[in-house]
Write an enzyme that holds these catalytic residues in place. Structure first.
Site, short mmCIF file in Angstrom:
data_model
loop_
_atom_site.label_atom_id
_atom_site.label_comp_id
_atom_site.label_asym_id
_atom_site.label_seq_id
_atom_site.Cartn_x
_atom_site.Cartn_y
_atom_site.Cartn_z
CG HIS A 73 -0.32 0.02 2.53
ND1 HIS A 73 0.57 -0.94 2.96
CD2 HIS A 73 -0.45 0.89 3.57
CE1 HIS A 73 0.96 -0.66 4.20
NE2 HIS A 73 0.36 0.44 4.58
CG HIS A 75 -0.29 4.04 4.67
ND1 HIS A 75 -0.90 3.37 5.70
CD2 HIS A 75 -1.30 4.69 4.00
CE1 HIS A 75 -2.21 3.58 5.67
NE2 HIS A 75 -2.47 4.38 4.63
CG ASP A 77 5.05 2.86 7.14
OD1 ASP A 77 4.11 3.29 6.46
OD2 ASP A 77 4.90 1.98 8.03
CG HIS A 78 4.42 -0.06 4.02
ND1 HIS A 78 4.61 -1.40 4.25
CD2 HIS A 78 3.97 0.46 5.20
CE1 HIS A 78 4.30 -1.69 5.51
NE2 HIS A 78 3.90 -0.58 6.10
#
Length: 276
Positions: A73, A75, A77-78
């Site tokens: 996804h 977000h 931090d990804h």
């Protein structure tokens, strides 16, 4: 369990290695897990934040064998590291949608299969934490890369409007029905008893929902009031995060006709017409 150390590649199976990003925090735990799948051809799952040292570590581990970059996804931090890793490797970037600055070369969704010489990854659309969330099933090892849908060591924040509690619970039940050997989460260690983890998550959410409904029935009518009453087992510093999951539970209950309300900062009441 071996300590999670940023920048160090750790073999989890014959086909999978993990590299931890150096971004520990309240929301990320020890940091974001990046996974390298394959030997002769490599797919990277969740390149993490746009951190040069982390992207260098991934590129050094996989080299010119990295052919694909997948995200669970978008977000922060990804997914942001996808662009920098593509620059380093020339790999194709895949994800659910163009969103939040993430620009995939190819959009993918439910049922997509990435066929490599040694492995097959199947995409499963699992909205709830995020509407664009995908999990990836490594079919040869019955290993699920769960992103933020399931984590080790903590539960998952569901923050409306993009987060949806009903969709999250439905996806949990769906994943529970798959025969899995293990779960490789976006944060934390490998989960070696998937069925127990799914049962734990579902029981926890059911308990929270019952407590939230009881709090509203007793007259605690705002989200903040409910958080103070229900989240007594959570540090007060985390209450601003918990209020989003309470809101998500209330929106689910409202859709079921059990409570009335809509806003994060508004008042909520038990629906007198509800029979449940």
């Amino acid at each position: 369990m071996a300590e999670l150390v940023p920048g160090q590649a750790c073999a989890l199976s014959p086909l999978v290695r993990r590299i931890l990003a150096p971004n520990p925090g309240v929301m990320t735990g020890p940091g974001t897990n990046t996974y390298l799948v394959g030997i002769d051809e490599i797919a990277v799952i969740d390149p993490g934040p746009d951190d040069p040292s982390h992207l260098d570590a991934i590129a050094a581990c996989g080299g010119d064998l990295i052919r694909w970059i997948l995200v669970t996804h978008t977000h922060s931090d990804h997914a942001p590291g996808a662009a920098g890793l593509k620059e380093r490797t020339g790999a194709e970037v895949l994800g659910f949608a163009h969103r939040e600055g993430f620009v995939p070369d190819r959009t993918i969704g439910e049922g997509f299969r990435l066929e490599a010489t040694e492995f097959r990854l199947k995409a499963l659309h699992t909205p709830g934490h995020a509407s664009d969330h995908l999990c990836y099933l490594l079919e040869q090892e019955a290993l699920l890369f769960s992103g933020d849908h399931v984590m080790e060591g903590s539960t998952v924040v569901i923050a409306p409007p993009d987060g949806d509690m009903a969709a999250y619970l439905e996806a949990l039940r769906r994943l529970r029905a798959i025969r899995l050997r293990a779960i490789a989460p976006g944060h934390g260690h490998l989960i070696t008893d998937p069925r127990a983890k799914f049962d734990e998550y579902l029981a926890h959410r059911a308990q929270r929902e019952d407590a939230i409904l009881a709090a509203v029935a007793s007259g605690d009518a705002t989200v903040d009031d409910v958080v103070k009453r229900v989240y007594v087992d959570v540090a007060e510093a985390l209450h601003p995060i918990a209020r989003h999951s309470v809101h998500a539970h209330l929106l689910k209950l409202a859709a079921e006709g059990r409570v009335k309300g809509a806003d994060l900062d508004g008042k909520w009441t038990v629906d007198p017409g509800s029979t449940r």
